[in-house]
Scaffold this motif. Structure first.
Motif, PDB file in Angstrom:
ATOM      1  N   ILE A 104       0.850  -1.194   0.000  1.00  0.00           N
ATOM      2  CA  ILE A 104       0.000   0.000   0.000  1.00  0.00           C
ATOM      3  C   ILE A 104       0.887   1.247   0.000  1.00  0.00           C
ATOM      4  CG2 ILE A 104      -1.785   1.282   1.291  1.00  0.00           C
ATOM      5  CD1 ILE A 104      -2.812  -1.424   0.432  1.00  0.00           C
ATOM      6  N   ALA A 105       0.482   2.240  -0.769  1.00  0.00           N
ATOM      7  CA  ALA A 105       1.148   3.548  -0.750  1.00  0.00           C
ATOM      8  C   ALA A 105       0.064   4.614  -0.827  1.00  0.00           C
ATOM      9  CB  ALA A 105       2.116   3.689  -1.915  1.00  0.00           C
ATOM     10  N   ASP A 106       0.104   5.547   0.087  1.00  0.00           N
ATOM     11  CA  ASP A 106      -0.890   6.627   0.131  1.00  0.00           C
ATOM     12  C   ASP A 106      -2.314   6.086   0.089  1.00  0.00           C
ATOM     13  OD1 ASP A 106       1.120   8.557   0.220  1.00  0.00           O
ATOM     14  OD2 ASP A 106       1.195   8.736  -1.954  1.00  0.00           O
ATOM     15  N   GLY A 107      -2.539   4.974   0.798  1.00  0.00           N
ATOM     16  CA  GLY A 107      -3.875   4.399   0.901  1.00  0.00           C
ATOM     17  C   GLY A 107      -4.333   3.599  -0.305  1.00  0.00           C
ATOM     18  N   THR A 108      -3.450   3.421  -1.284  1.00  0.00           N
ATOM     19  CA  THR A 108      -3.788   2.681  -2.499  1.00  0.00           C
ATOM     20  C   THR A 108      -2.926   1.433  -2.600  1.00  0.00           C
ATOM     21  OG1 THR A 108      -4.302   4.758  -3.622  1.00  0.00           O
ATOM     22  CG2 THR A 108      -3.893   2.839  -5.023  1.00  0.00           C
ATOM     23  N   ARG A 109      -3.549   0.330  -3.010  1.00  0.00           N
ATOM     24  CA  ARG A 109      -2.776  -0.901  -3.201  1.00  0.00           C
ATOM     25  C   ARG A 109      -1.897  -0.730  -4.426  1.00  0.00           C
ATOM     26  NH1 ARG A 109      -3.895  -5.380  -6.056  1.00  0.00           N
ATOM     27  NH2 ARG A 109      -6.112  -4.941  -6.197  1.00  0.00           N
ATOM     28  N   VAL A 110      -0.588  -0.901  -4.253  1.00  0.00           N
ATOM     29  CA  VAL A 110       0.363  -0.731  -5.353  1.00  0.00           C
ATOM     30  C   VAL A 110       1.086  -2.023  -5.711  1.00  0.00           C
ATOM     31  CG1 VAL A 110       0.708   1.739  -5.032  1.00  0.00           C
ATOM     32  CG2 VAL A 110       2.160   0.113  -3.805  1.00  0.00           C
ATOM     33  N   ASN A 111       1.280  -2.882  -4.731  1.00  0.00           N
ATOM     34  CA  ASN A 111       1.954  -4.166  -4.962  1.00  0.00           C
ATOM     35  C   ASN A 111       3.198  -4.000  -5.833  1.00  0.00           C
ATOM     36  OD1 ASN A 111      -0.416  -5.015  -3.719  1.00  0.00           O
ATOM     37  ND2 ASN A 111      -0.394  -6.969  -4.791  1.00  0.00           N
ATOM     38  N   ASP A 112       4.204  -3.314  -5.293  1.00  0.00           N
ATOM     39  CA  ASP A 112       5.438  -3.187  -6.057  1.00  0.00           C
ATOM     40  C   ASP A 112       6.647  -3.595  -5.243  1.00  0.00           C
ATOM     41  OD1 ASP A 112       5.892  -0.856  -4.508  1.00  0.00           O
ATOM     42  OD2 ASP A 112       5.362   0.487  -6.129  1.00  0.00           O
ATOM     43  N   ILE A 113       7.642  -4.020  -5.975  1.00  0.00           N
ATOM     44  CA  ILE A 113       8.955  -4.347  -5.440  1.00  0.00           C
ATOM     45  C   ILE A 113       9.882  -3.262  -5.964  1.00  0.00           C
ATOM     46  CG2 ILE A 113      10.830  -6.017  -5.387  1.00  0.00           C
ATOM     47  CD1 ILE A 113       8.658  -8.179  -6.118  1.00  0.00           C
ATOM     48  N   ASN A 114      10.430  -2.461  -5.065  1.00  0.00           N
ATOM     49  CA  ASN A 114      11.296  -1.344  -5.443  1.00  0.00           C
ATOM     50  C   ASN A 114      12.753  -1.747  -5.311  1.00  0.00           C
ATOM     51  OD1 ASN A 114       9.559   1.128  -5.807  1.00  0.00           O
ATOM     52  ND2 ASN A 114       8.816   0.380  -3.834  1.00  0.00           N
ATOM     53  N   ASP A 115      13.462  -1.804  -6.430  1.00  0.00           N
ATOM     54  CA  ASP A 115      14.910  -1.983  -6.410  1.00  0.00           C
ATOM     55  C   ASP A 115      15.519  -0.589  -6.458  1.00  0.00           C
ATOM     56  OD1 ASP A 115      14.909  -4.714  -6.225  1.00  0.00           O
ATOM     57  OD2 ASP A 115      15.444  -5.080  -8.316  1.00  0.00           O
ATOM     58  N   ILE A 116      16.321  -0.283  -5.460  1.00  0.00           N
ATOM     59  CA  ILE A 116      16.863   1.063  -5.301  1.00  0.00           C
ATOM     60  C   ILE A 116      18.366   1.025  -5.575  1.00  0.00           C
ATOM     61  CG2 ILE A 116      17.127   3.000  -3.715  1.00  0.00           C
ATOM     62  CD1 ILE A 116      14.594   1.602  -2.261  1.00  0.00           C
ATOM     63  N   TYR A 117      18.779   1.834  -6.534  1.00  0.00           N
ATOM     64  CA  TYR A 117      20.165   1.875  -6.989  1.00  0.00           C
ATOM     65  C   TYR A 117      20.816   3.194  -6.587  1.00  0.00           C
ATOM     66  CZ  TYR A 117      19.219  -2.130 -10.003  1.00  0.00           C
ATOM     67  OH  TYR A 117      18.902  -3.383 -10.470  1.00  0.00           O
ATOM     68  N   LEU A 118      22.129   3.153  -6.416  1.00  0.00           N
ATOM     69  CA  LEU A 118      22.926   4.348  -6.189  1.00  0.00           C
ATOM     70  C   LEU A 118      24.122   4.292  -7.129  1.00  0.00           C
ATOM     71  CD1 LEU A 118      23.631   6.936  -4.569  1.00  0.00           C
ATOM     72  CD2 LEU A 118      24.903   5.451  -3.004  1.00  0.00           C
TER      73      LEU A 118
END
Length: 173
Positions: A104-118
């Motif tokens: 959930i993000a901001d009350g909405t179902r998003v169902n995501d996998i976030n790969d964060i790169y630097l």
């Protein structure tokens, strides 16, 4: 043409495909990449979304987007950077720093996998080299300037979950 994503289970296995803007199945996730680009002065490249974007026009964010069907996370990260800001990143200058799963993000179902790169990058950044018109402008910003954008709520809500980067909790900043 519709954008198609692979769908994953929480073990990272592909379980199907999904057409963007359709409702996400409850038991599957799509893969998203966020790419933080840092220069040798310790500033981060931040992008302002085009005024023509349907969602969050003129809000600020790091480079990022959805992984397309058949792409790896790394390939998508490099593609998004080229598309949005016209940079060809060297894979030796950075990489994946963490993965975060959101239901959930901001009350909405998003169902995501976030790969964060630097990635570290000191070359030229010219929006004229970008292959899309998704970005209105780019700025190299200090941590303090980015924090101020969060305070002013001028940041895309999708990366608000990444605000802990700005708060020095994971060692990236």
């Amino acid at each position: 043409m519709a954008e198609i994503w692979d769908l994953y289970n929480l073990d990272g296995q592909v379980v199907g495909e999904h057409v963007r803007r359709n409702e996400m199945p409850e038991d599957a996730y799509h893969l998203v990449v966020h790419i933080w680009i840092r220069n040798s002065e310790g500033k981060y490249l931040f992008t302002q979304r085009s005024k023509n974007k349907k969602t969050c026009p003129l809000k600020w964010e790091c480079v990022g987007g959805s992984v397309l069907k058949g792409e790896t996370s790394l390939h998508a990260a490099l593609r998004e950077v080229k598309e949005e800001v016209g940079i060809d990143l060297d894979t030796e200058t950075g990489g994946l720093v963490m993965t975060q799963i959101r239901d959930i993000a901001d009350g909405t179902r998003v169902n995501d996998i976030n790969d964060i790169y630097l990635y570290d990058y000191d070359g030229e950044v010219d929006l004229g080299n970008a292959t899309t018109d998704e970005v209105e402008q780019i700025l190299w910003m200090t941590k303090e300037e980015i924090k101020e954008l969060f305070v002013k709520e001028e940041v895309v809500s999708g990366i608000k979950n990444l605000s802990y980067f700005v708060n020095d909790k994971d060692g990236i900043w």
